[in-house]
Design a protein around this motif. Structure first.
Motif, PDB file in Angstrom:
ATOM      1  N   MET A 117       0.824  -1.208   0.000  1.00  0.00           N
ATOM      2  CA  MET A 117       0.000   0.000   0.000  1.00  0.00           C
ATOM      3  C   MET A 117       0.858   1.257   0.000  1.00  0.00           C
ATOM      4  SD  MET A 117      -3.397  -0.849   2.307  1.00  0.00           S
ATOM      5  CE  MET A 117      -2.503  -1.187   3.823  1.00  0.00           C
ATOM      6  N   GLU A 118       1.983   1.215   0.676  1.00  0.00           N
ATOM      7  CA  GLU A 118       2.897   2.354   0.658  1.00  0.00           C
ATOM      8  C   GLU A 118       3.467   2.569  -0.738  1.00  0.00           C
ATOM      9  OE1 GLU A 118       3.669   4.610   2.810  1.00  0.00           O
ATOM     10  OE2 GLU A 118       2.691   3.844   4.626  1.00  0.00           O
ATOM     11  N   ARG A 119       3.869   1.497  -1.404  1.00  0.00           N
ATOM     12  CA  ARG A 119       4.477   1.605  -2.731  1.00  0.00           C
ATOM     13  C   ARG A 119       3.503   2.172  -3.755  1.00  0.00           C
ATOM     14  NH1 ARG A 119       7.297  -4.055  -4.090  1.00  0.00           N
ATOM     15  NH2 ARG A 119       8.153  -2.915  -5.876  1.00  0.00           N
ATOM     16  N   THR A 120       2.227   1.853  -3.610  1.00  0.00           N
ATOM     17  CA  THR A 120       1.226   2.320  -4.572  1.00  0.00           C
ATOM     18  C   THR A 120       0.486   3.565  -4.077  1.00  0.00           C
ATOM     19  OG1 THR A 120      -0.378   0.771  -3.625  1.00  0.00           O
ATOM     20  CG2 THR A 120       0.878   0.021  -5.540  1.00  0.00           C
ATOM     21  N   GLU A 121       0.908   4.075  -2.921  1.00  0.00           N
ATOM     22  CA  GLU A 121       0.357   5.302  -2.345  1.00  0.00           C
ATOM     23  C   GLU A 121      -1.145   5.209  -2.063  1.00  0.00           C
ATOM     24  OE1 GLU A 121       1.605   8.396  -5.067  1.00  0.00           O
ATOM     25  OE2 GLU A 121       3.509   8.592  -4.005  1.00  0.00           O
ATOM     26  N   VAL A 122      -1.554   4.077  -1.485  1.00  0.00           N
ATOM     27  CA  VAL A 122      -2.944   3.933  -1.052  1.00  0.00           C
ATOM     28  C   VAL A 122      -3.030   3.641   0.446  1.00  0.00           C
ATOM     29  CG1 VAL A 122      -3.780   3.192  -3.310  1.00  0.00           C
ATOM     30  CG2 VAL A 122      -3.008   1.460  -1.657  1.00  0.00           C
ATOM     31  N   ALA A 123      -1.914   3.773   1.164  1.00  0.00           N
ATOM     32  CA  ALA A 123      -1.923   3.502   2.603  1.00  0.00           C
ATOM     33  C   ALA A 123      -2.914   4.403   3.326  1.00  0.00           C
ATOM     34  CB  ALA A 123      -0.519   3.671   3.183  1.00  0.00           C
ATOM     35  N   GLY A 124      -3.045   5.633   2.865  1.00  0.00           N
ATOM     36  CA  GLY A 124      -3.984   6.563   3.482  1.00  0.00           C
ATOM     37  C   GLY A 124      -5.445   6.226   3.212  1.00  0.00           C
ATOM     38  N   GLU A 137      -7.698   5.435  -8.202  1.00  0.00           N
ATOM     39  CA  GLU A 137      -7.419   4.892  -6.868  1.00  0.00           C
ATOM     40  C   GLU A 137      -7.696   3.394  -6.829  1.00  0.00           C
ATOM     41  OE1 GLU A 137      -8.370   8.826  -4.112  1.00  0.00           O
ATOM     42  OE2 GLU A 137     -10.001   7.517  -4.759  1.00  0.00           O
ATOM     43  N   ARG A 138      -8.778   2.958  -7.449  1.00  0.00           N
ATOM     44  CA  ARG A 138      -9.068   1.516  -7.486  1.00  0.00           C
ATOM     45  C   ARG A 138      -7.980   0.766  -8.241  1.00  0.00           C
ATOM     46  NH1 ARG A 138     -14.437   3.291  -8.571  1.00  0.00           N
ATOM     47  NH2 ARG A 138     -14.196   2.747 -10.769  1.00  0.00           N
ATOM     48  N   SER A 139      -7.478   1.373  -9.307  1.00  0.00           N
ATOM     49  CA  SER A 139      -6.399   0.741 -10.066  1.00  0.00           C
ATOM     50  C   SER A 139      -5.159   0.559  -9.193  1.00  0.00           C
ATOM     51  CB  SER A 139      -6.073   1.594 -11.298  1.00  0.00           C
ATOM     52  OG  SER A 139      -5.015   1.032 -12.038  1.00  0.00           O
ATOM     53  N   ARG A 140      -4.830   1.553  -8.397  1.00  0.00           N
ATOM     54  CA  ARG A 140      -3.661   1.458  -7.528  1.00  0.00           C
ATOM     55  C   ARG A 140      -3.877   0.452  -6.402  1.00  0.00           C
ATOM     56  NH1 ARG A 140      -4.020   7.434  -6.547  1.00  0.00           N
ATOM     57  NH2 ARG A 140      -2.892   7.010  -4.608  1.00  0.00           N
ATOM     58  N   VAL A 141      -5.113   0.323  -5.924  1.00  0.00           N
ATOM     59  CA  VAL A 141      -5.425  -0.696  -4.918  1.00  0.00           C
ATOM     60  C   VAL A 141      -5.230  -2.090  -5.507  1.00  0.00           C
ATOM     61  CG1 VAL A 141      -7.290  -1.714  -3.549  1.00  0.00           C
ATOM     62  CG2 VAL A 141      -6.984   0.765  -3.586  1.00  0.00           C
ATOM     63  N   THR A 142      -5.668  -2.265  -6.743  1.00  0.00           N
ATOM     64  CA  THR A 142      -5.494  -3.560  -7.404  1.00  0.00           C
ATOM     65  C   THR A 142      -4.018  -3.883  -7.595  1.00  0.00           C
ATOM     66  OG1 THR A 142      -7.588  -3.250  -8.581  1.00  0.00           O
ATOM     67  CG2 THR A 142      -6.120  -4.939  -9.426  1.00  0.00           C
ATOM     68  N   LEU A 143      -3.235  -2.882  -7.961  1.00  0.00           N
ATOM     69  CA  LEU A 143      -1.793  -3.100  -8.095  1.00  0.00           C
ATOM     70  C   LEU A 143      -1.183  -3.458  -6.745  1.00  0.00           C
ATOM     71  CD1 LEU A 143       0.781  -3.070  -9.763  1.00  0.00           C
ATOM     72  CD2 LEU A 143       0.928  -0.600  -9.393  1.00  0.00           C
ATOM     73  N   VAL A 146      -1.727  -7.038  -6.150  1.00  0.00           N
ATOM     74  CA  VAL A 146      -0.788  -7.826  -6.953  1.00  0.00           C
ATOM     75  C   VAL A 146       0.584  -7.880  -6.278  1.00  0.00           C
ATOM     76  CG1 VAL A 146       0.514  -7.801  -9.127  1.00  0.00           C
ATOM     77  CG2 VAL A 146      -1.969  -7.467  -9.152  1.00  0.00           C
ATOM     78  N   LEU A 147       1.050  -6.758  -5.756  1.00  0.00           N
ATOM     79  CA  LEU A 147       2.351  -6.722  -5.092  1.00  0.00           C
ATOM     80  C   LEU A 147       2.344  -7.572  -3.825  1.00  0.00           C
ATOM     81  CD1 LEU A 147       3.266  -2.934  -5.422  1.00  0.00           C
ATOM     82  CD2 LEU A 147       3.992  -4.827  -6.874  1.00  0.00           C
ATOM     83  N   ALA A 148       1.244  -7.518  -3.074  1.00  0.00           N
ATOM     84  CA  ALA A 148       1.152  -8.297  -1.843  1.00  0.00           C
ATOM     85  C   ALA A 148       1.180  -9.793  -2.116  1.00  0.00           C
ATOM     86  CB  ALA A 148      -0.125  -7.921  -1.078  1.00  0.00           C
ATOM     87  N   GLN A 149       0.739 -10.195  -3.302  1.00  0.00           N
ATOM     88  CA  GLN A 149       0.741 -11.616  -3.649  1.00  0.00           C
ATOM     89  C   GLN A 149       2.163 -12.162  -3.768  1.00  0.00           C
ATOM     90  OE1 GLN A 149      -2.066 -12.478  -6.724  1.00  0.00           O
ATOM     91  NE2 GLN A 149      -1.310 -14.565  -7.084  1.00  0.00           N
ATOM     92  N   ARG A 170       5.171   6.334 -11.636  1.00  0.00           N
ATOM     93  CA  ARG A 170       5.465   5.546 -10.447  1.00  0.00           C
ATOM     94  C   ARG A 170       5.115   4.081 -10.649  1.00  0.00           C
ATOM     95  NH1 ARG A 170       3.582  10.029  -5.891  1.00  0.00           N
ATOM     96  NH2 ARG A 170       5.467  11.293  -6.089  1.00  0.00           N
ATOM     97  N   THR A 171       4.061   3.811 -11.406  1.00  0.00           N
ATOM     98  CA  THR A 171       3.720   2.423 -11.724  1.00  0.00           C
ATOM     99  C   THR A 171       4.793   1.788 -12.589  1.00  0.00           C
ATOM    100  OG1 THR A 171       1.348   2.830 -11.529  1.00  0.00           O
ATOM    101  CG2 THR A 171       2.026   0.934 -12.858  1.00  0.00           C
ATOM    102  N   MET A 172       5.304   2.536 -13.551  1.00  0.00           N
ATOM    103  CA  MET A 172       6.387   2.018 -14.375  1.00  0.00           C
ATOM    104  C   MET A 172       7.644   1.769 -13.540  1.00  0.00           C
ATOM    105  SD  MET A 172       5.312   1.607 -17.524  1.00  0.00           S
ATOM    106  CE  MET A 172       3.926   0.889 -16.627  1.00  0.00           C
ATOM    107  N   ALA A 173       7.893   2.642 -12.567  1.00  0.00           N
ATOM    108  CA  ALA A 173       9.043   2.452 -11.673  1.00  0.00           C
ATOM    109  C   ALA A 173       8.884   1.171 -10.859  1.00  0.00           C
ATOM    110  CB  ALA A 173       9.197   3.658 -10.755  1.00  0.00           C
ATOM    111  N   ILE A 174       7.656   0.880 -10.417  1.00  0.00           N
ATOM    112  CA  ILE A 174       7.392  -0.357  -9.681  1.00  0.00           C
ATOM    113  C   ILE A 174       7.657  -1.566 -10.575  1.00  0.00           C
ATOM    114  CG2 ILE A 174       5.544  -1.760  -8.687  1.00  0.00           C
ATOM    115  CD1 ILE A 174       4.361   0.835  -7.538  1.00  0.00           C
ATOM    116  N   CYS A 175       7.246  -1.481 -11.831  1.00  0.00           N
ATOM    117  CA  CYS A 175       7.513  -2.581 -12.766  1.00  0.00           C
ATOM    118  C   CYS A 175       9.010  -2.823 -12.907  1.00  0.00           C
ATOM    119  CB  CYS A 175       6.890  -2.276 -14.128  1.00  0.00           C
ATOM    120  SG  CYS A 175       5.078  -2.318 -14.147  1.00  0.00           S
ATOM    121  N   HIS A 176       9.780  -1.746 -12.977  1.00  0.00           N
ATOM    122  CA  HIS A 176      11.234  -1.874 -13.051  1.00  0.00           C
ATOM    123  C   HIS A 176      11.796  -2.493 -11.773  1.00  0.00           C
ATOM    124  CE1 HIS A 176      12.619  -0.275 -16.843  1.00  0.00           C
ATOM    125  NE2 HIS A 176      11.731   0.700 -16.766  1.00  0.00           N
TER     126      HIS A 176
END
Length: 268
Positions: A117-124, A137-143, A146-149, A170-176
């Motif tokens: 949640m921190e990485r996708t900025e949805v912790a708040g 926001e829903r898209s970032r929650v879904t991502l 995926v990361l938590a999996q 930032r999503t592209m950075a996460i993919c990298h």
């Protein structure tokens, strides 16, 4: 990590995929490009095991896809669908925690969920109902789910479609980051310029066939794009080596011309 040979798929009599051969290695970020109806989402769905009825051979880490059980598949790959729709009012935290479902539950679950949640900025948004969120926001929650999996293969279907420029980057950075950690990352993308800037390799599809596979500078060319998208496209290489993709536009009237009243409307 993923090896596909002669993959074909049909909806009724319509051919969606036609003999696709594709290798995706651990530690790389591969973008699937092509016009609407090219077969990108279908190919992604077949590769990740979410779609049956295809022909050909697919191996995931050396194991035939058909021989992998659903529980084992959930440990091997995670999937972000094209649309992040939630029919029930789950809390954001609970949605992200669903990514831990394939694993034996333990104390590390909460750590991984909070980190995702921190990485996708949805912790708040953790205590918000997911149905009350915006599309981005829903898209970032879904991502985050995926990361938590925490799977070694990550499949993303248009992960930046609902995002603003900041969160696209930032999503592209996460993919990298995932690829750098050894994951195989595959993403369907529509933004050719973003894919050219961020992907290690690109697979370009047209009418269910693989037109070209390679590094962005090898695949994202004026000839390939103009042919596949059916529109004249220029590709400019900046001094930094970055590619800029520009569709050609017919000349339109200038702003000054548009401000000039049309005489037929005012002098009849």
């Amino acid at each position: 990590m993923i090896r596909a040979r002669g993959v074909s798929f049909w909806y009724g009599e319509r051919t969606i995929l036609d003999g696709v051969d594709l290798d995706i290695h651990a530690g790389e970020f591969v973008g699937l490009l092509g016009p609407n109806g090219a077969g990108k989402t279908t190919l992604l769905s077949v590769l990740c095991g979410d779609l049956d009825g295809w022909q050909g051979t697919i191996e995931l880490d050396g194991v035939p896809l058909q021989k992998i059980t659903r529980p084992d598949l959930a440990l091997r790959r995670s999937v972000m669908p094209q649309f992040s729709e939630f029919p029930f009012s789950y809390l954001v935290h609970d949605i992200v925690m669903m990514g831990r479902s394939p694993h034996q539950r333990g104390p590390e679950d909460e750590v991984l969920v909070e980190a995702a949640m921190e990485r996708t900025e949805v912790a708040g948004l953790a205590d918000r109902e997911v149905t009350a969120l915006s599309g981005g926001e829903r898209s970032r929650v879904t991502l985050a789910r995926v990361l938590a999996q925490d799977a070694p293969c990550v499949f993303l279907d248009e992960p930046t479609a609902a995002l603003d420029i900041c969160h696209q980057e930032r999503t592209m950075a996460i993919c990298h980051e995932l690829a750098s950690a050894g994951c195989a990352v595959v993403a369907v993308m529509h933004d050719v310029g973003l894919a050219a800037a961020c992907c290690d390799r690109i697979a370009l599809l047209s009418e269910g066939k693989l037109v070209a596979v390679g590094k962005p500078e090898e695949v994202v060319t004026e000839g390939n794009l103009t042919s596949v998208y059916g529109w004249p496209i220029d590709v400019i290489t900046l001094p930094t080596g970055e590619l800029v993709v520009l569709p050609r536009r017919p000349r339109t009237s200038t702003r000054a011309e548009r401000r000039t009243p049309c005489p037929q409307l005012y002098h009849r």
